[in-house]
Design an enzyme around this catalytic site. Structure first.
Site, short mmCIF file in Angstrom:
data_model
loop_
_atom_site.label_atom_id
_atom_site.label_comp_id
_atom_site.label_asym_id
_atom_site.label_seq_id
_atom_site.Cartn_x
_atom_site.Cartn_y
_atom_site.Cartn_z
N TYR A 189 39.73 47.38 48.32
CA TYR A 189 39.68 46.12 47.33
C TYR A 189 40.34 44.74 47.59
CZ TYR A 189 38.64 49.79 43.47
OH TYR A 189 38.15 50.79 42.72
N ASN A 200 38.09 53.55 34.57
CA ASN A 200 36.71 53.77 34.63
C ASN A 200 35.99 54.58 35.50
OD1 ASN A 200 36.71 52.31 37.01
ND2 ASN A 200 35.65 50.26 36.03
N GLU A 202 32.74 49.78 53.30
CA GLU A 202 33.64 50.51 52.61
C GLU A 202 33.58 52.05 53.12
OE1 GLU A 202 32.96 48.55 48.25
OE2 GLU A 202 32.20 50.29 48.61
P1 DAT Z 1 33.05 47.91 39.70
O1 DAT Z 1 34.04 48.96 40.18
O2 DAT Z 1 32.20 48.12 38.63
O3 DAT Z 1 32.44 47.61 41.09
P2 DAT Z 1 34.75 45.54 40.27
O4 DAT Z 1 34.32 45.73 41.57
O5 DAT Z 1 34.33 44.19 39.67
O6 DAT Z 1 33.88 46.49 39.44
O7 DAT Z 1 36.12 45.68 40.04
C1 DAT Z 1 36.72 46.77 40.60
C2 DAT Z 1 37.56 47.47 39.91
O8 DAT Z 1 38.65 46.63 39.40
C3 DAT Z 1 36.98 47.79 38.57
O9 DAT Z 1 36.31 49.07 38.61
C4 DAT Z 1 38.05 48.10 37.71
C5 DAT Z 1 39.01 46.72 38.05
N1 DAT Z 1 38.61 45.45 37.20
C6 DAT Z 1 37.61 44.79 37.48
N2 DAT Z 1 37.56 43.63 36.58
C7 DAT Z 1 38.63 43.88 35.86
C8 DAT Z 1 38.95 43.18 34.59
N3 DAT Z 1 38.50 42.15 34.07
N4 DAT Z 1 40.28 43.72 34.10
C9 DAT Z 1 40.84 44.93 34.59
N5 DAT Z 1 40.48 45.51 35.47
C10 DAT Z 1 39.28 45.24 36.06
#
Ligand code: DAT
Ligand code: MG
Length: 149
Positions: free
Chosen positions: A49, A112, A126
């Site tokens: 991450y 999620n 990854e």
């Molecule tokens: P994804 O998992 O759909 O690729 P991402 O890469 O933008 O989404 O973010 C990684 C994870 O971080 C996501 O599954 C949940 C968390 N996350 C992302 N945006 C967030 C937010 N605005 N508030 C809280 N958690 C968030």
């Protein structure tokens, strides 16, 4: 052929949804070429991450993903990245389409259920975090001619 990294996250494993989630990817026609059950370490989570470091949700995200075991897998198929993302649904489950994993089974962004790589390049990065090259299996599936043109 593309490859994508999928994580069946701790909430999914704790809720007994591992099979249901893997079933959806299998039914879609994506081919599993690697899979492991593991407790993701803080160090690995930070690498995975890295793009979110410094964001408000980053600490909570690391705590969540390292809190309990996950199932990590590599799926292969034509347009595997986008196909898997569609099957997973939008990041915020309350916006995810019904029929997607998040749209059917989740409510909150911080719970999620599943991760899927967002591009081929992210997928390669990854996959290398979680799998050695010899942990990925090259195989042909008897059903391939009925799924792949
Ligand atoms: P994804 O998992 O759909 O690729 P991402 O890469 O933008 O989404 O973010 C990684 C994870 O971080 C996501 O599954 C949940 C968390 N996350 C992302 N945006 C967030 C937010 N605005 N508030 C809280 N958690 C968030
Ligand atoms: Mg992402």
């Amino acid at each position: 052929m593309e490859r994508t990294l999928i994580i069946v996250k701790p909430d999914a494993v704790q809720r007994g949804l591992t099979g249901e989630i893997i079933r959806r990817f299998e039914a879609r026609g994506l081919r599993i070429i690697g899979m492991k059950f593991m407790l993701i370490s803080r160090e690995v989570a930070e690498r995975h991450y890295a793009e979110h470091k410094g964001k408000g949700f980053y600490e909570g995200l690391l705590n969540y993903i390292t809190s309990s075991p996950s199932v990590v897998m590599v799926l292969e198929g034509p347009n595997a990245v986008q196909a898997a993302r569609t099957t997973i649904g939008k990041t915020k489950p309350f916006e995810a389409e019904a029929g997607s994993i998040r749209g059917d089974l989740a409510l909150e962004t911080g719970r999620n259920l599943v991760h899927g790589s967002d591009s081929v390049e992210s997928g390669e990065r990854e996959i290398a975090i979680f799998f050695k090259a010899d942990e990925l299996v090259s195989w042909s599936r008897a059903s391939d001619p009925w799924i792949l043109e």
